[in-house]
Scaffold this motif. Structure first.
Motif, short mmCIF file in Angstrom:
data_model
loop_
_atom_site.label_atom_id
_atom_site.label_comp_id
_atom_site.label_asym_id
_atom_site.label_seq_id
_atom_site.Cartn_x
_atom_site.Cartn_y
_atom_site.Cartn_z
N MET A 1 0.82 -1.21 0.00
CA MET A 1 0.00 0.00 0.00
C MET A 1 0.86 1.26 0.00
N SER A 2 2.11 1.16 0.46
CA SER A 2 2.95 2.35 0.50
C SER A 2 3.28 2.86 -0.89
N ALA A 3 3.41 1.99 -1.89
CA ALA A 3 3.66 2.43 -3.27
C ALA A 3 2.47 3.24 -3.78
N LEU A 4 1.25 2.80 -3.48
CA LEU A 4 0.06 3.53 -3.90
C LEU A 4 -0.02 4.88 -3.17
N THR A 5 0.30 4.89 -1.89
CA THR A 5 0.30 6.13 -1.12
C THR A 5 1.32 7.10 -1.68
N ASP A 6 2.50 6.61 -2.01
CA ASP A 6 3.55 7.44 -2.59
C ASP A 6 3.09 8.03 -3.93
N LEU A 7 2.47 7.20 -4.75
CA LEU A 7 1.97 7.67 -6.05
C LEU A 7 0.88 8.73 -5.85
N THR A 8 -0.02 8.49 -4.90
CA THR A 8 -1.11 9.43 -4.63
C THR A 8 -0.57 10.78 -4.18
N LYS A 9 0.47 10.79 -3.37
CA LYS A 9 1.06 12.03 -2.88
C LYS A 9 1.67 12.86 -4.01
N ARG A 10 2.06 12.23 -5.09
CA ARG A 10 2.69 12.94 -6.21
C ARG A 10 1.67 13.61 -7.14
N LEU A 11 0.40 13.23 -7.02
CA LEU A 11 -0.62 13.79 -7.90
C LEU A 11 -0.96 15.22 -7.51
N ARG A 12 -1.05 16.09 -8.50
CA ARG A 12 -1.40 17.49 -8.29
C ARG A 12 -2.72 17.80 -8.98
N PRO A 13 -3.68 18.38 -8.26
CA PRO A 13 -4.98 18.70 -8.86
C PRO A 13 -4.83 19.55 -10.12
N GLY A 14 -5.54 19.16 -11.17
CA GLY A 14 -5.52 19.89 -12.43
C GLY A 14 -4.45 19.43 -13.39
N GLN A 15 -3.54 18.56 -12.94
CA GLN A 15 -2.47 18.08 -13.80
C GLN A 15 -2.93 16.87 -14.61
N VAL A 16 -2.37 16.73 -15.79
CA VAL A 16 -2.66 15.59 -16.66
C VAL A 16 -1.40 14.74 -16.72
N TYR A 17 -1.58 13.43 -16.57
CA TYR A 17 -0.44 12.51 -16.53
C TYR A 17 -0.58 11.43 -17.59
N ARG A 18 0.55 11.06 -18.15
CA ARG A 18 0.59 9.90 -19.05
C ARG A 18 0.87 8.67 -18.20
N ARG A 19 0.36 7.54 -18.64
CA ARG A 19 0.56 6.29 -17.91
C ARG A 19 2.05 6.04 -17.69
N LYS A 20 2.83 6.25 -18.74
CA LYS A 20 4.26 5.95 -18.63
C LYS A 20 4.97 6.88 -17.63
N ASP A 21 4.45 8.10 -17.45
CA ASP A 21 5.03 9.00 -16.46
C ASP A 21 4.73 8.52 -15.04
N TRP A 25 6.73 5.85 -10.67
CA TRP A 25 6.48 5.97 -9.24
C TRP A 25 5.67 4.79 -8.70
N SER A 26 5.47 3.78 -9.52
CA SER A 26 4.62 2.66 -9.11
C SER A 26 5.27 1.33 -9.46
N THR A 27 5.07 0.37 -8.58
CA THR A 27 5.57 -0.99 -8.85
C THR A 27 4.54 -1.81 -9.61
N SER A 28 3.30 -1.36 -9.60
CA SER A 28 2.20 -2.04 -10.31
C SER A 28 1.26 -0.98 -10.87
N VAL A 29 1.70 -0.30 -11.91
CA VAL A 29 1.02 0.90 -12.37
C VAL A 29 -0.43 0.64 -12.79
N ASP A 30 -0.71 -0.43 -13.49
CA ASP A 30 -2.08 -0.65 -13.96
C ASP A 30 -3.04 -0.89 -12.79
#
Length: 194
Positions: A1-21, A25-30
């Protein structure tokens, strides 16, 4: 769960992200993307493209066009043009258009992003900014696509061109223009009255 928490902390409201980006930050991106979409922390706006929603009192705000297009292309070399901008040239165009045009070096065709359709058109050169001169050259290039009477718009557009800075207009034609725009503006740029 820490990988998901780490990924969640990196998200910024209003930003658009590509899957590959997000994958870096994720060990199991999908799996993490599915979880973030299910919980509303991300919205899928297109294949491989996600928006971290920005909350307003009216609900989630849509992504800014520029951020959405830049993430979709993976490139910041593009020019976003709303044909509505033609109306500001004072040449008799009055129609409102819902489909922005994206001049770029990578994609061609109509794509739906975040529920909106964009008309991507590939060009070898793309101006960094939308000036009045570039807009006029674009209008002349797209004259056949306008719903207004071309016989009325063209003389007004050429008259408007005569009031513009000739060097900037010539640069817009050289760097962004089509053969049609170059032909139509030749009398204006080369001093002949036409």
């Amino acid at each position: 769960m820490s990988a998901l928490t780490d990924l969640t902390k990196r998200l910024r409201p209003g930003q658009v992200y590509r899957r590959k980006d997000l994958a870096r930050w994720s060990t199991s991106v999908d799996r993490h993307l599915r979880q973030l979409v299910d919980t509303g922390r991300l919205e899928k706006v297109s294949g491989g493209l996600y928006l971290a929603p920005r909350k307003t009192r009216f609900g989630n705000a849509p992504a800014h066009d520029e951020k959405l297009v830049e993430s979709f292309l993976g490139d910041d070399r593009f020019l976003l043009v709303s044909p509505n901008a033609y109306n500001g040239l004072g040449v008799g165009t009055t129609q409102l258009h819902n489909e922005p045009v994206v001049y770029n070096r990578k994609r061609h065709g109509r794509y739906k992003l975040d529920g909106r359709t964009y008309d991507f058109r590939m060009r070898t050169t793309v101006p960094s900014q939308l000036s009045q001169e570039v807009l006029l050259v674009d209008l002349l290039h797209n004259l056949g696509r306008l719903p207004e009477d071309k016989a009325e718009v063209l003389p007004r557009a050429l008259s408007r061109a005569r009031t513009m800075d000739k060097k900037r207009l010539a640069r817009a034609v050289r760097e962004f223009g089509s053969a049609r725009a170059e032909r139509l503006l030749a009398p204006v740029l080369h001093g002949a009255e036409g």
